[in-house]
Write an enzyme that holds these catalytic residues in place. Structure first.
Site, short mmCIF file in Angstrom:
data_model
loop_
_atom_site.label_atom_id
_atom_site.label_comp_id
_atom_site.label_asym_id
_atom_site.label_seq_id
_atom_site.Cartn_x
_atom_site.Cartn_y
_atom_site.Cartn_z
CB SER A 174 3.07 1.48 3.15
OG SER A 174 3.65 0.19 3.01
CE LYS A 175 8.32 -0.72 -4.45
NZ LYS A 175 8.31 -2.16 -4.14
CG HIS A 176 0.68 -3.17 -0.20
ND1 HIS A 176 0.38 -4.39 -0.78
CD2 HIS A 176 0.20 -3.21 1.06
CE1 HIS A 176 -0.26 -5.14 0.11
NE2 HIS A 176 -0.38 -4.44 1.24
#
Length: 323
Positions: A174-176
């Site tokens: 997941s790109k956070h």
């Protein structure tokens, strides 16, 4: 071989989409500057950026036509020539269009998908989980990187939703966007989803979770790919003194583009700011932005240009040290 959580390591470099000189006109049929795309991908390969992603926010997923987006991903895939994994960005306003586009991008050779969620209405936990479940069912075995951007998608993915997403085998990362929830999300998912902090926030996450926070995303790879890889090397080697010095330099470079330090306001103009900072950094010609995101208040212009200039300085320093 299918990519898994364990294959997501190092720098997840998210690319802009270079534009032709007439890209700001509504009548332009093909606004993607493919020679500049090839140049950009070769820079990533030469710098050994670990993973490549396309068409996030400043990669202009929202402004490209379907035909342009497919031709862009095809160009990235062909230029990359399987040297590293390519995650094609796919975000639309509904599940069916997302799946249809995703299938096209896998057909042209993408290794995985970088998947945002529909933006028209906010989505609660149940809707978010069902959305990614549907995509996984439609694309079995295709690795998915979730795009967790609370400003763009009208809400944050909760730790409870992350725990449910972690049960979907296709969801590998997941790109956070960071903030106070970063460490809580890292803690919640354990070793089932690779949570990717922004590279400028990577050090704190890596020190808190040295065996989990072994990858980060970067949009500045189009400004300073060698610098980004130097930072990654220091963090992965747990050279905390060196990593702190490089992290401080990266935050110094990025700070210039946030007018009054306002992240939410920056998000309103991130595409236009991106074009100016990439041009100022000097590695590629990003061209003009595409409609409707054409205008930028003067209060952001100087900072965007200064941001690119600072990245150029850091990249030149990195190259000089390696010489």
């Amino acid at each position: 071989m299918k990519l898994t959580y364990y294959d997501i390591r190092g720098v997840f470099g998210i690319l802009p989409t270079p534009a032709t000189s007439d890209a700001s006109e509504w009548s332009t049929k093909n606004s993607v500057n493919l020679p500049e795309v090839e140049k950009l991908v070769r820079l990533m390969v030469d710098a050994k950026v670990d993973l490549i992603a396309t068409t996030g926010t400043f990669g202009e997923c929202a402004t490209l036509t379907r035909e342009e987006l497919v031709s862009l991903v095809e160009c990235v895939v062909q230029t990359n020539s399987r040297s590293r994994p390519v995650f094609a960005g796919v975000t639309t306003l509904n599940t069916r269009d997302t799946i249809a586009l995703a299938r096209q991008l896998i057909e042209v050779g993408a290794d995985g998908l970088f998947v945002g969620r529909p933006m028209w209405l906010a989505m609660d936990d149940d809707a978010i989980v069902r959305y990614y479940e549907d995509i996984a069912r439609a694309m079995p075995g295709v690795p998915l990187v979730v795009y967790d951007n609370p400003v763009a998608f009208k809400g944050k993915i909760s730790p409870a939703a992350y725990l449910r997403l972690a049960k979907i085998p296709e969801v590998v990362a997941s790109k956070h966007t960071g903030g106070p929830q970063l460490l809580a999300d890292l803690d919640a998912v354990g070793d089932r989803i690779r949570i990717l902090p922004l590279a400028t926030a990577w050090l704190d996450a890596a020190q808190a979770f040295p065996d989990r926070a072994i990858a980060a995303w970067s949009g500045s790879v189009a400004c300073a790919p060698k610098f980004n890889m130097a930072l990654a090397h220091a963090i992965l080697m747990k050279d905390w003194t060196r990593a702190k010095a490089l992290s401080d330099e990266a935050n110094w470079a990025e700070a210039a583009m946030f007018a009054n330090g306002d992240l939410a306001a920056f998000m309103d103009y991130s595409i236009q700011i991106g074009h100016l900072r990439f041009k100022s950094a000097g590695l590629i010609d990003p061209g003009p932005p595409r409609p409707p995101y054409l205008f930028l208040p003067d209060t952001y212009r100087d900072g965007a240009i200064e941001c690119g200039r600072r990245w150029k300085e850091l990249e030149n320093r990195t190259a000089a040290r390696a010489a």
